[in-house]
Write an enzyme that holds these catalytic residues in place. Structure first.
Site, short mmCIF file in Angstrom:
data_model
loop_
_atom_site.label_atom_id
_atom_site.label_comp_id
_atom_site.label_asym_id
_atom_site.label_seq_id
_atom_site.Cartn_x
_atom_site.Cartn_y
_atom_site.Cartn_z
N GLU A 47 34.94 39.73 47.31
CA GLU A 47 36.46 40.09 47.02
C GLU A 47 36.29 40.35 45.45
OE1 GLU A 47 39.45 37.62 48.79
OE2 GLU A 47 37.72 36.84 49.83
N HIS A 87 38.92 43.55 51.36
CA HIS A 87 38.35 42.13 51.93
C HIS A 87 37.56 42.71 53.30
CE1 HIS A 87 38.45 38.13 54.05
NE2 HIS A 87 38.91 37.89 53.01
#
Length: 406
Positions: A366, A207
């Protein structure tokens, strides 16, 4: 059975860990010996340098020279490792969300007819003050925890985490390893996880919040000038107003708001189009979107990138290669100027530019599998998201290759 599990754990650690074991944490991280004065572990490659912190197994700095030869720190984070556990906003800076990344509808799922209720942590209501869904593994997900450094060399670092059975409501104990390695302007990472006791959902990701200008662009404080290309991203997962998947798979119409596949496009290209409002949830303009990566089969994940992000201002680009089948893009609409830049970023001589991350000042990308796939058996993601002692390990691999214009 126990010997099989131990073999799997050893296999996972071998896949993940490349380097000399170090658990004593001495002081000279440049030689792989331990953290620096800011509590960060430094690794270096050719024309690339990065720091990591145990909190969330997070990347904290990533340094590259831009096309003018000026060093830029192109990821968000904090100046000191100690602040990661203090920050109350917790924007998931650079960490590994788990044991299940992204959202889980109603904080529930079923495996073989058994229902599990996990802890909610998003979208609170009067009737559900803790939230109505679970984001990134719950209120104490993996990127809220201090991982153990089990290996650290000049160009690589490996973290490990033991997630106890029942933590956040998930069944079974899980052991995970994450290895980051720098090469010739490359960043590779491998994530593996073993469920030791029973079947459980596992879906990890990285992330990272990116700004390829290092927040130093004197023309804009945002990353909307960044150009994104998703050559295999012709479809996306439909979501409701709180970004929970509905079960529908939508086509990204050519030249439409979500078309990053037909040709590269600046992230901010459609921000003046009123139809973009609501594209990332209720009253939200921008992107928080799970694009599916529909590559021809068979394929080698190392053969072509699933995404390319570039900035014409800095000249820095990154090609992303991964074995995962989905790709979440978040245009940082939730940033509001309350998070300070690091000392290694931004402009120091512009009076009207606050040293903060402004709205749309970054982009998150992501690599992962289909979000909330555990609640949509019609998608057929069980083998990618449900793991037990007999199934072998969960594995994610990715490579980021950095370049310069010209």
């Amino acid at each position: 059975m126990r010997s099989t599990l131990l073999s799997s754990v050893l296999w996972a650690s071998t896949v993940a860990a490349q380097g000399t074991y170090n658990t004593t944490n001495p002081t000279n991280s440049s030689t792989g010996a331990g953290p620096d004065a800011d509590g960060k572990y430094v690794i270096t490659g050719t024309d690339i340098r990065a720091t990591f912190v145990p909190y969330g197994a997070s990347i904290s700095n990533l340094f590259l020279n831009d096309s003018s030869g000026i060093e830029r720190d192109i990821v968000t984070g904090w100046d000191n490792a100690s602040y990661y556990s203090i920050d109350k906003q917790h924007p998931h800076f650079g960490g590994v969300p788990g044991r299940y990344a992204n959202r889980i509808k109603n904080s529930t799922f079923s495996i073989d007819g058994t229902s599990y209720n996990i802890l909610p942590n998003e979208n609170p209501t009067p009737d559900h003050p803790d939230g109505v869904d679970t984001l990134h593994g719950g209120p104490d997900g993996w990127d809220w925890r201090n991982w153990t450094v089990v290996a650290h060399t000049e160009n690589s670092i490996t973290f490990s985490l033991v997630d106890e059975a029942g933590d956040q409501g998930f069944p079974g104990e899980v052991v995970s390893y994450v290895t980051y390695t720098l090469g010739n302007r490359t960043w590779d990472f491998s994530m593996s996880a073993i469920s030791l006791e029973q079947e459980t959902p596992i879906m990890l990701s990285s992330h990272v919040y990116w700004n390829l200008d290092g927040f130093a662009n004197n023309e804009t404080a945002t990353a909307l000038n960044h150009t994104l290309h998703l050559p295999y991203g012709g479809q996306r997962i439909a979501t409701d107003t709180i970004l929970i998947p509905t079960g529908d798979i939508l086509a990204n119409e050519k030249d439409g708001l979500n078309d990053f596949w037909s040709k590269p496009k600046q992230i901010g290209a459609n921000f003046t189009n009123p139809d973009l409002n609501g594209n990332c949830g209720f009253n939200c303009t921008g992107y928080d979107t799970c694009y599916l990566t529909a590559r021809p089969t068979p394929y080698s994940w190392e053969s072509s990138p699933v995404a390319t992000l570039s900035s014409s201002w800095s000249g820095i680009s990154v090609n992303i290669f991964t074995d995962q089948d989905a790709f979440q893009v978040y245009s940082c609409g939730g940033q509001n100027g309350s998070v300070a830049l690091k000392s290694t970023q931004g402009l120091f001589d512009v009076e009207d530019r606050p040293r903060v991350i402004e709205q749309y000042g970054c982009v998150v990308m992501e690599v992962e599998d289909y979000i909330d796939g555990i609640n949509h058996p019609e998608w057929g993601r069980e083998d990618k998201q449900i793991f037990g002692p007999e199934s072998g390990p969960y594995v994610l691999k990715a490579r980021y290759v950095f370049g310069l214009d010209g």
